[in-house]
Scaffold this motif. Structure first.
Motif, PDB file in Angstrom:
ATOM      1  N   ASP B   1      22.693  -0.231 -25.982  1.00 42.11           N
ATOM      2  CA  ASP B   1      23.888  -1.078 -26.144  1.00 42.11           C
ATOM      3  C   ASP B   1      24.716  -1.004 -24.870  1.00 42.11           C
ATOM      4  O   ASP B   1      25.296   0.041 -24.573  1.00 42.11           O
ATOM      5  N   ALA B   2      24.770  -2.116 -24.117  1.00 43.69           N
ATOM      6  CA  ALA B   2      25.530  -2.118 -22.878  1.00 43.69           C
ATOM      7  C   ALA B   2      27.002  -2.041 -23.200  1.00 43.69           C
ATOM      8  O   ALA B   2      27.498  -2.648 -24.144  1.00 43.69           O
ATOM      9  N   GLY B   3      27.696  -1.301 -22.370  1.00 41.11           N
ATOM     10  CA  GLY B   3      29.148  -1.235 -22.511  1.00 41.11           C
ATOM     11  C   GLY B   3      29.774  -2.405 -21.793  1.00 41.11           C
ATOM     12  O   GLY B   3      29.138  -3.420 -21.519  1.00 41.11           O
ATOM     13  N   VAL B   4      31.025  -2.259 -21.443  1.00 44.04           N
ATOM     14  CA  VAL B   4      31.752  -3.285 -20.703  1.00 44.04           C
ATOM     15  C   VAL B   4      31.266  -3.270 -19.258  1.00 44.04           C
ATOM     16  O   VAL B   4      31.181  -2.197 -18.646  1.00 44.04           O
ATOM     17  N   THR B   5      30.931  -4.439 -18.737  1.00 44.63           N
ATOM     18  CA  THR B   5      30.486  -4.518 -17.352  1.00 44.63           C
ATOM     19  C   THR B   5      31.436  -5.407 -16.550  1.00 44.63           C
ATOM     20  O   THR B   5      32.014  -6.362 -17.096  1.00 44.63           O
ATOM     21  N   GLN B   6      31.574  -5.075 -15.268  1.00 49.35           N
ATOM     22  CA  GLN B   6      32.457  -5.835 -14.388  1.00 49.35           C
ATOM     23  C   GLN B   6      31.758  -6.074 -13.056  1.00 49.35           C
ATOM     24  O   GLN B   6      30.959  -5.253 -12.604  1.00 49.35           O
ATOM     25  N   SER B   7      32.100  -7.203 -12.439  1.00 46.09           N
ATOM     26  CA  SER B   7      31.578  -7.481 -11.101  1.00 46.09           C
ATOM     27  C   SER B   7      32.628  -8.236 -10.298  1.00 46.09           C
ATOM     28  O   SER B   7      33.446  -8.967 -10.866  1.00 46.09           O
TER      29      SER B   7
END
Lengths: 111, 113
Positions: B1-7
């Protein structure tokens, strides 16, 4: 306007010692969070305190909430170097819509 | 389960330029908030998006704007960058749980020169 104050702002302690970080806030709220932040990193959730008298413990950390006094504490027992980080409390006034953070307590645990 | 991602992870911009930061919430989460954290300070709430609309806004000027897409991901746009906009920008997401806990992404470090 909600104000959240933490003290101390900086804490240097020896391994094995106990200490408490305090978080005071100015307006009634029944939802308070504690986060840990390592340098250059994001926020890691430690505790969620949802009601008056709530107490949560995880390892050497214990958090409590007194909504009548508008005070939360984060107690550190027998500190170890790995606990060195900045700790933030945050008050939730609007049911998950907005967190107001304290200024943080930078903890340094010396061997 | 991927958490919060940012780019992106890091970004360097010049004063007066515009920047767009991106965030994908944790699976199952439908609400996204943005925070600005200046060096040595606690995070400050910028705004929150739910159902593609801005639901709550902090004390930030109109140069800060955002958007939420149908897949719940979000963008933060900052126009006319100032040196004081240099900070770590954190995205947080939450779902419809009773404790309203917000989960934070790794952040985007913005430097304005």
């Amino acid at each position: 306007e909600l104000k959240v104050e933490q003290n101390p702002l900086f804490l240097s302690m020896q391994e094995g010692k106990n200490y408490t970080i305090y978080c005071n806030y100015s307006t009634t709220s029944d939802r308070l969070y504690w986060y840990r932040q390592d340098p250059g990193k994001s926020l890691e959730s430690l505790f969620v305190l949802l009601s008056n008298g709530a107490v949560k413990q995880e390892g050497r950390l214990m958090a409590s909430l007194d909504t009548k006094a508008r005070l939360s504490t984060l107690h550190i027992t027998a500190a170890v170097h790995d606990l060195s980080a900045t700790y933030f409390c945050a008050v939730d006034m609007r049911a998950g819509n907005m967190l107001t953070f304290g200024g943080g307590t930078r903890l340094m645990v010396k061997p | 389960d991927a958490g919060v991602t940012q780019s992106p992870t890091h970004l360097i911009k010049t004063r007066g330029q515009q920047v767009t930061l991106r965030c994908s919430p944790k699976s199952g989460h439908d609400t996204v908030s943005w925070y600005q954290q200046a060096l040595g300070q606690g995070p400050q709430f910028i705004f929150q998006y739910y159902e593609e609309e801005e639901r709550q806004r902090g004390n930030f000027p109109d140069r800060f704007s955002g958007h939420q897409f149908p897949n719940y991901s979000s963008e933060l746009n900052v126009n006319a960058l100032l040196l004081g906009d240099s900070a770590l920008y954190l995205c947080a997401s939450r779902g419809p749980t009773k404790n309203y806990e917000q989960y934070f992404g790794p952040g985007t470090r913005l430097t304005v020169t």
